[in-house]
Design an enzyme around this catalytic site. Structure first.
Site, PDB file in Angstrom:
ATOM      1  CE1 TYR A 295      -4.037  -1.821  -0.283  1.00  0.00           C
ATOM      2  CE2 TYR A 295      -2.978  -3.284   1.281  1.00  0.00           C
ATOM      3  CZ  TYR A 295      -3.978  -3.032   0.363  1.00  0.00           C
ATOM      4  OH  TYR A 295      -4.916  -4.005   0.080  1.00  0.00           O
TER       5      TYR A 295
ATOM      6  CD  GLN B 190     -16.632  -1.253  -7.268  1.00  0.00           C
ATOM      7  OE1 GLN B 190     -16.731  -0.909  -8.445  1.00  0.00           O
ATOM      8  NE2 GLN B 190     -16.724  -2.506  -6.885  1.00  0.00           N
TER       9      GLN B 190
ATOM     10  CG  HIS C 192     -13.930  -1.258  -1.795  1.00  0.00           C
ATOM     11  ND1 HIS C 192     -13.904  -1.667  -3.115  1.00  0.00           N
ATOM     12  CD2 HIS C 192     -15.004  -1.887  -1.248  1.00  0.00           C
ATOM     13  CE1 HIS C 192     -14.907  -2.497  -3.344  1.00  0.00           C
ATOM     14  NE2 HIS C 192     -15.593  -2.639  -2.223  1.00  0.00           N
TER      15      HIS C 192
ATOM     16  CB  SER D 114     -15.031  -6.050 -13.261  1.00  0.00           C
ATOM     17  OG  SER D 114     -15.222  -6.320 -11.878  1.00  0.00           O
TER      18      SER D 114
END
Length: 230
Positions: A53, A88, A106, A174
């Site tokens: 991250y 997201q 998220h 997606s």
């Protein structure tokens, strides 16, 4: 007044140069999801997860919002009704593109979370395992990211927005990951017009009333222009 609820996924940030997870050369090709995006992976090897991250945070800081991000910021500023963006994505490109009514379901790269007391603070560019929480002083800092197996943030509020939508747009996602993949069905139940923007139809494309295929920087910008001129 028209309420527009917009869901965005990795496809909108890909045009700014951020790696997506599902492309053949994307982040999942370089890392196993179990290692870098689960609570168990963090327990096993916190250094690996924090390094992952940290690298994403550094990459996000180097790129700029694209025309699609800026178009959504303009839509919020100039539309007579309400515009809510649910993303997201964990980057801050929407904020830098001008969006303020924004929900990071998220989590966010620029935020750190205390695993003990749930305090949040601005993450340093480089986090380290065992960083101290500024609120409770526990060595329990972790990336403020929703990992697989964890509940996305603000779900009750997000479904409230969907139930009030007149228009629901999905951009660059997606359609493979729930609960976000179920948002179109929720919006349809509320009577919303549904529209999908993607490079190709998603796994749930048949649930949308309208499709616009192509780069978001072009299709979303044109759509916003239509909305604001109508």
């Amino acid at each position: 007044m028209t309420k527009i609820v917009i869901l965005t996924g990795a496809g909108i940030s890909a045009e700014s140069g951020l790696d997506t997870f599902r492309a053949e050369d994307g982040l999942w090709a370089q890392h196993r999801v179990e290692d870098v995006a689960t609570p168990e992976g963090f327990q096993r090897d916190p250094q690996l997860v924090v390094d992952f991250y940290n690298a994403r945070r550094a990459q996000a800081a180097e790129v700029q919002p694209n025309a699609a991000h800026r178009a959504l910021g303009r839509l919020e500023a100039e539309h007579g009704g309400e515009v809510v963006v649910i993303t997201q994505n964990v980057d801050d490109l929407h904020e830098r593109g001008g969006t303020t009514r924004l929900h990071h379901m998220h989590g966010q790269l620029r935020s750190a979370l205390c695993a003990d007391c749930e305090h949040r603070w601005e993450a340093p560019l480089v986090m380290a395992p065992g960083d101290l929480c500024p609120a409770c002083a526990a060595p329990a800092a972790r990336p403020d990211i929703v990992w697989f197996g964890e509940m996305p943030y603000e779900m009750e509020l997000l479904f409230q927005h969907l139930s009030e939508a007149d228009i629901f747009a999905s951009i660059g996602t997606s359609g493979n990951v729930y609960p976000a993949a179920g948002f179109v069905a929720e919006a349809r139940r509320a009577g919303a017009h549904t529209i999908e923007f993607n490079l190709e139809r998603s796994a749930i494309g048949n649930q949308f009333a309208e499709h616009r295929v192509g780069p978001a920087s072009q299709t979303v910008t044109a759509w916003v222009e239509e909305l604001l001129s109508s």
